[in-house]
Design a protein around this motif. Structure first.
Motif, PDB file in Angstrom:
ATOM      1  N   THR A   1     -14.042  10.002  42.739  1.00 20.30           N
ATOM      2  CA  THR A   1     -13.414   9.099  42.057  1.00 20.30           C
ATOM      3  C   THR A   1     -13.080   8.235  43.396  1.00 20.30           C
ATOM      4  N   SER A   2     -13.574   6.940  43.446  1.00 26.06           N
ATOM      5  CA  SER A   2     -12.964   5.765  44.272  1.00 26.06           C
ATOM      6  C   SER A   2     -11.872   5.279  43.592  1.00 26.06           C
ATOM      7  N   HIS A   3     -10.639   5.242  44.460  1.00 28.55           N
ATOM      8  CA  HIS A   3      -9.619   4.585  43.966  1.00 28.55           C
ATOM      9  C   HIS A   3      -9.248   3.262  44.840  1.00 28.55           C
ATOM     10  N   HIS A   4      -9.195   2.358  44.212  1.00 34.02           N
ATOM     11  CA  HIS A   4      -9.035   0.941  44.654  1.00 34.02           C
ATOM     12  C   HIS A   4      -7.557   0.364  44.228  1.00 34.02           C
TER      13      HIS A   4
ATOM     14  N   TYR B   1      -4.313  -1.363  40.345  1.00 29.79           N
ATOM     15  CA  TYR B   1      -5.007  -0.121  40.486  1.00 29.79           C
ATOM     16  C   TYR B   1      -6.279   0.288  39.820  1.00 29.79           C
ATOM     17  N   ALA B   2      -7.448   0.372  40.221  1.00 34.26           N
ATOM     18  CA  ALA B   2      -8.749   0.318  39.567  1.00 34.26           C
ATOM     19  C   ALA B   2      -9.579   1.500  39.941  1.00 34.26           C
ATOM     20  N   PRO B   3      -9.555   2.768  39.154  1.00 38.72           N
ATOM     21  CA  PRO B   3     -10.510   3.762  39.720  1.00 38.72           C
ATOM     22  C   PRO B   3     -11.915   3.691  38.969  1.00 38.72           C
ATOM     23  N   HIS B   4     -12.752   4.356  39.940  1.00 39.53           N
ATOM     24  CA  HIS B   4     -14.273   4.183  39.452  1.00 39.53           C
ATOM     25  C   HIS B   4     -14.779   5.819  39.969  1.00 39.53           C
ATOM     26  N   HIS B   5     -15.270   6.259  38.602  1.00 39.40           N
ATOM     27  CA  HIS B   5     -15.705   7.556  38.618  1.00 39.40           C
ATOM     28  C   HIS B   5     -17.028   7.794  39.008  1.00 39.40           C
TER      29      HIS B   5
ATOM     30  N   VAL C   1      -9.296  -0.279  54.307  1.00 35.22           N
ATOM     31  CA  VAL C   1      -7.754  -0.234  54.695  1.00 35.22           C
ATOM     32  C   VAL C   1      -7.414  -1.787  54.969  1.00 35.22           C
ATOM     33  N   SER C   2      -6.837  -2.375  54.206  1.00 30.75           N
ATOM     34  CA  SER C   2      -6.587  -3.823  54.596  1.00 30.75           C
ATOM     35  C   SER C   2      -5.268  -4.340  53.903  1.00 30.75           C
ATOM     36  N   GLU C   3      -4.766  -5.324  54.533  1.00 37.80           N
ATOM     37  CA  GLU C   3      -3.698  -5.915  53.505  1.00 37.80           C
ATOM     38  C   GLU C   3      -4.087  -6.325  52.113  1.00 37.80           C
ATOM     39  N   GLU C   4      -5.051  -6.651  51.785  1.00 38.48           N
ATOM     40  CA  GLU C   4      -5.535  -6.931  50.516  1.00 38.48           C
ATOM     41  C   GLU C   4      -6.263  -6.078  49.751  1.00 38.48           C
ATOM     42  N   HIS C   5      -6.612  -4.711  50.406  1.00 33.78           N
ATOM     43  CA  HIS C   5      -7.220  -3.771  49.735  1.00 33.78           C
ATOM     44  C   HIS C   5      -7.335  -2.510  50.284  1.00 33.78           C
ATOM     45  N   VAL C   6      -6.699  -1.223  49.597  1.00 33.80           N
ATOM     46  CA  VAL C   6      -6.852   0.137  50.010  1.00 33.80           C
ATOM     47  C   VAL C   6      -7.651   0.779  49.092  1.00 33.80           C
ATOM     48  N   GLY C   7      -8.824   1.498  49.672  1.00 31.51           N
ATOM     49  CA  GLY C   7      -9.583   2.264  48.951  1.00 31.51           C
ATOM     50  C   GLY C   7     -10.029   3.516  49.688  1.00 31.51           C
ATOM     51  N   PHE C   8      -9.981   4.700  48.687  1.00 31.04           N
ATOM     52  CA  PHE C   8     -10.391   6.010  49.123  1.00 31.04           C
ATOM     53  C   PHE C   8     -10.867   6.558  48.239  1.00 31.04           C
ATOM     54  N   ASP C   9     -11.854   7.596  48.577  1.00 37.11           N
ATOM     55  CA  ASP C   9     -12.571   8.604  47.573  1.00 37.11           C
ATOM     56  C   ASP C   9     -11.935  10.020  47.612  1.00 37.11           C
ATOM     57  N   THR C  10     -11.809  10.536  46.386  1.00 31.71           N
ATOM     58  CA  THR C  10     -11.474  11.866  46.488  1.00 31.71           C
ATOM     59  C   THR C  10     -12.789  12.825  45.729  1.00 31.71           C
ATOM     60  N   TYR C  11     -13.003  13.917  46.364  1.00 29.02           N
ATOM     61  CA  TYR C  11     -14.203  14.770  46.029  1.00 29.02           C
ATOM     62  C   TYR C  11     -13.888  16.076  45.215  1.00 29.02           C
ATOM     63  N   ASP C  12     -14.746  16.617  44.349  1.00 30.12           N
ATOM     64  CA  ASP C  12     -14.800  17.690  43.845  1.00 30.12           C
ATOM     65  C   ASP C  12     -16.185  18.627  44.210  1.00 30.12           C
ATOM     66  N   PRO C  13     -16.289  19.056  45.399  1.00 28.75           N
ATOM     67  CA  PRO C  13     -17.342  19.705  46.045  1.00 28.75           C
ATOM     68  C   PRO C  13     -18.077  20.700  45.135  1.00 28.75           C
ATOM     69  N   VAL C  14     -17.473  21.146  43.885  1.00 27.88           N
ATOM     70  CA  VAL C  14     -17.925  22.050  43.020  1.00 27.88           C
ATOM     71  C   VAL C  14     -18.846  21.468  42.100  1.00 27.88           C
ATOM     72  N   THR C  15     -18.183  20.265  41.249  1.00 28.80           N
ATOM     73  CA  THR C  15     -18.809  19.672  40.293  1.00 28.80           C
ATOM     74  C   THR C  15     -19.630  18.365  40.788  1.00 28.80           C
ATOM     75  N   GLN C  16     -19.577  18.016  42.020  1.00 24.89           N
ATOM     76  CA  GLN C  16     -19.928  16.811  42.809  1.00 24.89           C
ATOM     77  C   GLN C  16     -19.536  15.584  41.986  1.00 24.89           C
ATOM     78  N   ARG C  17     -18.378  15.675  41.409  1.00 21.35           N
ATOM     79  CA  ARG C  17     -17.722  14.375  40.692  1.00 21.35           C
ATOM     80  C   ARG C  17     -16.778  13.931  41.830  1.00 21.35           C
TER      81      ARG C  17
END
Length: 247
Positions: free
Chosen positions: A178-181, A192-196, A160-176
């Motif tokens: 997404t990193s949200h940038h 916005y650039a997601p990474h799965h 979390v900064s002025e230039e970039h905010v990144g957080f991960d969301t998790y599905d504990p069932v599938t272990q899938r």
């Protein structure tokens, strides 16, 4: 067909700049030192070699490096810096490069780019097929941050900064996951650039290695061989191909 995200030309062109922190000597040099020591006089194969962040300096150490990379635009960026480094374009779970190797390695959480367990198992098998007897497979990957995800919380921030905010969301069932940038652009807007990815536990990786005829040799929390503990947020693991394993 792999379920990995595919880096296009636009993403490949800005990849090094976006990952500039990973090129810092304090981050990169210990990784190259350890990999060069493990390769010794043998050849090394980097799976998902990308733009050559690790592969190029490892080759500069005198190691004979070959790569496999799914994204042709990423390979183009690599070859602008090191045209003679051989790279096969293809899926790291199934694509074969020529010859045998003393070392196969996969860095910077890239095992998670394979978004199913079957693909990750296939990647370990492919690594083992490339290894000479007694050769080593090295993976650098984060430990899932589920301890930071209490019931009812949907995301875990990692930057979390002025230039970039990144957080991960998790599905504990599938272990899938997404990193949200969200990255700030020059005009003040945010891109916005997601990474799965699929997160994976160290013990699960050990079982994948065993299925591929490899055994755990070492596990550290980082490239400088820091001890791996219950509080480690990442690990560098080394599996060795059993000398009696089939190719």
């Amino acid at each position: 067909m792999t379920s990995s995200d595919l880096w296009d030309a636009e993403t490949a062109a800005r990849y090094d700049e976006a990952s500039a922190a990973m090129f810092a000597p304090a981050v990169l040099d210990p990784a190259v030192d350890l990999l060069a020591g493990l390769a010794g006089e043998g050849r090394a194969l980097e799976l998902a070699i990308g733009t050559g962040r690790v592969g190029i300096p490892l080759a500069q150490r005198g190691v004979d490096v070959t790569g496999i990379e799914l994204s042709a635009p990423m390979v183009e960026q690599l070859h602008r810096r090191r045209p003679d480094l051989p790279v096969t374009v293809g899926d790291m779970a199934t694509t074969r490069a020529q010859g045998e190797y003393a070392l196969v390695y996969l860095v910077f959480n890239t095992i998670g780019n394979l978004c199913t367990q079957d693909e990750q198992v296939a990647c370990f098998a492919n690594a083992a097929r490339h290894l000479e007897p007694g050769g080593r497979f090295v993976v650098e990957v984060g430990v899932p941050a589920l301890r930071r995800l209490p019931p009812g919380q949907a995301a875990v921030p990692f930057d979390v900064s002025e230039e970039h905010v990144g957080f991960d969301t998790y599905d504990p069932v599938t272990q899938r996951a997404t990193s949200h940038h969200y990255s700030r652009q020059q005009d003040g807007s945010y891109r916005y650039a997601p990474h799965h990815f699929r997160y994976v536990w160290p013990g699960e990786l050990d079982l994948m290695a065993r299925l591929a005829g490899m055994s755990l040799e070492s596990r550290w929390s980082g490239w400088s061989r820091e001890p791996f503990t219950a509080d480690s947020e990442s690990h560098v693991s080394v599996w060795r191909k059993d000398r009696g394993a089939h190719r």
